[in-house]
Design an enzyme around this catalytic site. Structure first.
Site, short mmCIF file in Angstrom:
data_model
loop_
_atom_site.label_atom_id
_atom_site.label_comp_id
_atom_site.label_asym_id
_atom_site.label_seq_id
_atom_site.Cartn_x
_atom_site.Cartn_y
_atom_site.Cartn_z
N CYS A 130 -9.69 3.02 7.37
CA CYS A 130 -8.44 2.33 7.04
C CYS A 130 -7.94 2.75 5.66
CB CYS A 130 -8.68 0.82 7.09
SG CYS A 130 -7.24 -0.13 6.59
N CYS A 133 -6.45 -0.16 3.52
CA CYS A 133 -7.47 -1.05 2.94
C CYS A 133 -8.19 -0.37 1.77
CB CYS A 133 -8.53 -1.43 3.97
SG CYS A 133 -7.92 -1.74 5.61
N ASP A 134 -8.59 0.89 1.97
CA ASP A 134 -9.51 1.52 1.00
C ASP A 134 -8.87 2.60 0.14
OD1 ASP A 134 -11.54 -0.09 2.02
OD2 ASP A 134 -12.00 1.34 3.61
#
Ligand code: NAP
Length: 302
Positions: A130, A133-134
């Site tokens: 992701c 997200c990261d």
């Protein structure tokens, strides 16, 4: 006793919920973790009509607001299986059993693992599925993206805005991704595209990703590339294990164009079914059709 239970709160499930509320069906939508589905972690959506550019999270908030505004009941529960009892279905969940006449399965899919050495152990330590997200953890660092579909190419373009350098590794010469997404990565100065290459291993130092070993599939030569992040986008696996209906070889639920599965009263919508196009707009269309057909089924079996 419900008329309809919708399993999954992504674009397909929420749209089915909107149509079910408008049809005045006694409905509950069951979601395991977070309403919004896979698309909620997408940085930007540029092909949902009416929204030339919107984040996945913002678009899904609008879907949820719309469904809740019509009074849709949303409950958090993990569905374990569905039992058919005559015309009824019993949905077994982590929070107890729920009885219903019809079910719409809209559980979507999860990222596929590549299965190379280092991938599993280093997930969360530099390996990610992701970018939204990261990605921010890799600001100013070098990262690798694996895959050649829409997700890989789109996320490589997103990561190029944060990372110092992005290596985009694809096993073939030709990308599967939409041309518009491809043009973006080809134009980015800090994206190096490695066509006909495969990721073979991810190496760590002190428990964190430091290097990726890639192979040139035309020459069979391997080389190590220093990267601190490896983002893997090599397709998806449907979340369909809990439901006993006919599926294709990949585990996607087989439906006809009315979203009917092999079991009467059980419908499937969105990415969890066999469909040529996995988009928010098509998932939403599936959800609407499934709810419309479920309404007719419920009426018939009252
Ligand atoms: P996808 O379209 O199935 O692409 C998967 C990619 O991973 C392909 O390029 C494939 O290579 C590669 N791949 C698969 N297995 C591999 C392996 N073992 N080793 C190396 N590479 C491997 O998956 P996706 O990109 O996740 O997209 C899923 C669906 O969502 C698609 O229908 C896509 O159109 C849709 N989507 C749309 C958007 C959008 O903005 N329109 C954004 C994201 C996703 P090959 O090409 O060689 O098979």
């Amino acid at each position: 006793m419900y008329d309809l239970i919708i399993i999954g709160g992504g674009p397909a499930g929420l749209t089915a919920g909107i149509y079910a509320q408008r049809a005045r069906l006694k409905t509950v939508l069951l979601e395991k973790q977070m309403v919004g589905g896979q698309i909620a972690v997408s940085d930007v959506i540029e092909n949902f009509p009416g929204f030339p550019s919107i984040s996945g999270a913002a678009l899904m908030e609008k879907f949820e607001e719309h469904a809740r505004g019509l009074g849709l009941e949303i409950r958090f529960a993990d569905v374990l299986n569905i039992e058919v009892e005559g015309d009824d279905k019993v949905v077994k969940t982590s929070e107890g059993d729920l009885r219903t006449r019809a079910v719409i399965v809209a559980t979507g899919a999860k990222p596929r693992r590549l299965g190379v050495p280092g991938e599993k152990e280093l997930t969360g330590k530099g390996v990610s599925y992701c970018a939204t997200c990261d990605g921010p953890f890799f600001r100013g660092r070098d990262v690798m993206v694996v895959g050649g579909g829409d997700t890989a190419v789109k996320e490589a373009a997103y990561l190029s805005k944060l990372a110092a350098r992005v290596y985009l590794v694809h096993r073939r010469d030709k990308f599967r991704a939409e041309k518009m997404h491809q043009e973006k990565v080809e134009a980015a100065a800090n994206i190096e595209i490695l066509r006909s290459h495969a990721l073979k291993e991810i190496k760590a130092e002190n428990g964190l990703v430091q290097k990726a070993v890639v192979m040139d599939l035309k020459t069979n030569e391997t080389k190590e590339i220093a990267v601190e992040g490896v983002f893997i986008f090599v397709g998806i696996n449907p979340t369909t294990d809990f439901v006993d209906v006919e599926k294709d070889g990949g585990g996607f639920i087989k439906t006809n164009q009315l979203m009917e599965t092999s079991v009467a009263g059980i419908y499937a919508a969105g990415d969890c079914r066999t469909t040529p196009l996995l988009q928010v707009v098509t998932a939403a269309g599936d959800g609407a059709t499934a709810a419309f057909m479920a309404e007719a089924y419920i009426e018939e079996h009252k």
